[in-house]
Design a protein around this motif. Structure first.
Motif, PDB file in Angstrom:
ATOM      1  N   ASP A 279       0.840  -1.210   0.000  1.00 37.80           N
ATOM      2  CA  ASP A 279       0.000   0.000   0.000  1.00 37.80           C
ATOM      3  C   ASP A 279       0.875   1.261   0.000  1.00 37.80           C
TER       4      ASP A 279
ATOM      5  N   TRP B  74       2.340   1.980  -3.471  1.00 37.66           N
ATOM      6  CA  TRP B  74       1.329   2.574  -4.355  1.00 37.66           C
ATOM      7  C   TRP B  74       1.153   4.061  -4.048  1.00 37.66           C
TER       8      TRP B  74
ATOM      9  N   GLN C  52       1.645   7.249  -6.524  1.00 33.53           N
ATOM     10  CA  GLN C  52       0.586   8.243  -6.742  1.00 33.53           C
ATOM     11  C   GLN C  52       1.090   9.664  -6.501  1.00 33.53           C
TER      12      GLN C  52
ATOM     13  N   GLU D  66      -1.902  -6.718 -12.017  1.00 37.17           N
ATOM     14  CA  GLU D  66      -3.361  -6.829 -11.886  1.00 37.17           C
ATOM     15  C   GLU D  66      -3.886  -8.048 -12.648  1.00 37.17           C
TER      16      GLU D  66
ATOM     17  N   ILE E 165      -2.311  -7.357  -7.490  1.00 38.39           N
ATOM     18  CA  ILE E 165      -2.662  -6.043  -6.917  1.00 38.39           C
ATOM     19  C   ILE E 165      -4.147  -5.774  -7.178  1.00 38.39           C
ATOM     20  N   SER E 166      -4.692  -4.856  -6.407  1.00 37.45           N
ATOM     21  CA  SER E 166      -6.105  -4.509  -6.535  1.00 37.45           C
ATOM     22  C   SER E 166      -6.347  -3.694  -7.809  1.00 37.45           C
TER      23      SER E 166
ATOM     24  N   LYS F 169      -8.412  -1.430  -8.085  1.00 36.57           N
ATOM     25  CA  LYS F 169      -8.610  -0.025  -7.675  1.00 36.57           C
ATOM     26  C   LYS F 169      -7.300   0.746  -7.785  1.00 36.57           C
ATOM     27  N   LYS F 170      -6.194   0.103  -7.378  1.00 39.33           N
ATOM     28  CA  LYS F 170      -4.896   0.785  -7.427  1.00 39.33           C
ATOM     29  C   LYS F 170      -4.531   1.145  -8.864  1.00 39.33           C
TER      30      LYS F 170
ATOM     31  N   TYR G  79      -6.806   4.132 -10.064  1.00 41.68           N
ATOM     32  CA  TYR G  79      -6.367   5.438  -9.549  1.00 41.68           C
ATOM     33  C   TYR G  79      -5.115   5.935 -10.274  1.00 41.68           C
TER      34      TYR G  79
END
Length: 199
Positions: A70, A73, A77, A97, A102-103, A105-106, A109
């Motif tokens: 996390d 990431w 960002q 992904e 990994i999610s 969502k990451k 974003y």
């Protein structure tokens, strides 16, 4: 390979970033231009994380744990002054992904963030900025219905619900709209050119 030490390094970088952000919030300076010291922290963190990625690949939850994953990431960002690094990470996140490492969502974003910096429409409506009415609103996106469908498919709330949350968060952080909207827009476009997001 001692991933535990690498994980500690990544988490420490993230903590340094967030501690300085808290200072800016307390001073009422968050959102008032890109603070030079904050930019230095972001660039430093990106440099260190890039070296780690070159050594071990993308720091997934499987090799560095959830907290460091996390943190990595978040560092990416925030590496807004490093277009090549952010794009490199986006490519790595696409691969991760697909392998369910990994999610989604990451990835959403990060790809939205890159799109906004390149003056392209975002696909998930995750990135917000002040509009000319002094409200925080989503940056340009392609189509409201499609955006909400994409958001739902990866477990995000609707863009309308997110807008309410973002505006409330800004109030809680004492963020205020820019006094001169046009001037701020020009400064952002100049900055994008300077760091290489646009030509």
């Amino acid at each position: 390979m001692d991933y535990s030490q690498i994980a500690k390094t990544i988490i420490a970088l993230k903590n340094n970033d967030l501690e300085f952000r808290e200072k800016l919030i307390k001073r009422g300076q968050l959102g008032k231009g890109y603070n030079k010291e904050m930019a230095q922290i972001h660039n430093h963190n990106a440099t260190i994380l890039n070296e780690i990625i070159d050594e071990i690949g993308y720091p997934t939850e499987q090799n560095v744990g959830k907290e460091a994953n996390d943190a990595a990431w978040l560092i990416i960002q925030h590496a807004i002054g490093q277009p090549n690094f952010m794009k490199k990470c986006a490519r790595l996140l696409v691969v991760a992904e697909r392998k369910h490492k990994i999610s989604s969502k990451k990835l959403a974003y990060l790809t939205d963030r890159i799109a906004v910096f390149e003056n392209k429409p975002q696909r998930y409506g995750t990135q917000f900025d002040w509009d000319q009415n002094g409200e925080l609103s989503p940056n340009r996106f392609d189509d409201l219905e499609k955006v909400n469908k994409r958001r739902k498919s990866i477990g995000l709330n609707s863009i309308e619900e997110q807008t309410e949350l973002i505006r409330q968060q800004a109030k809680n952080n004492n963020e205020e709209p820019p006094k001169d909207f046009k001037k701020r827009k020009q400064e952002i476009e100049t900055w994008k050119r300077t760091v290489g997001w646009i030509t």
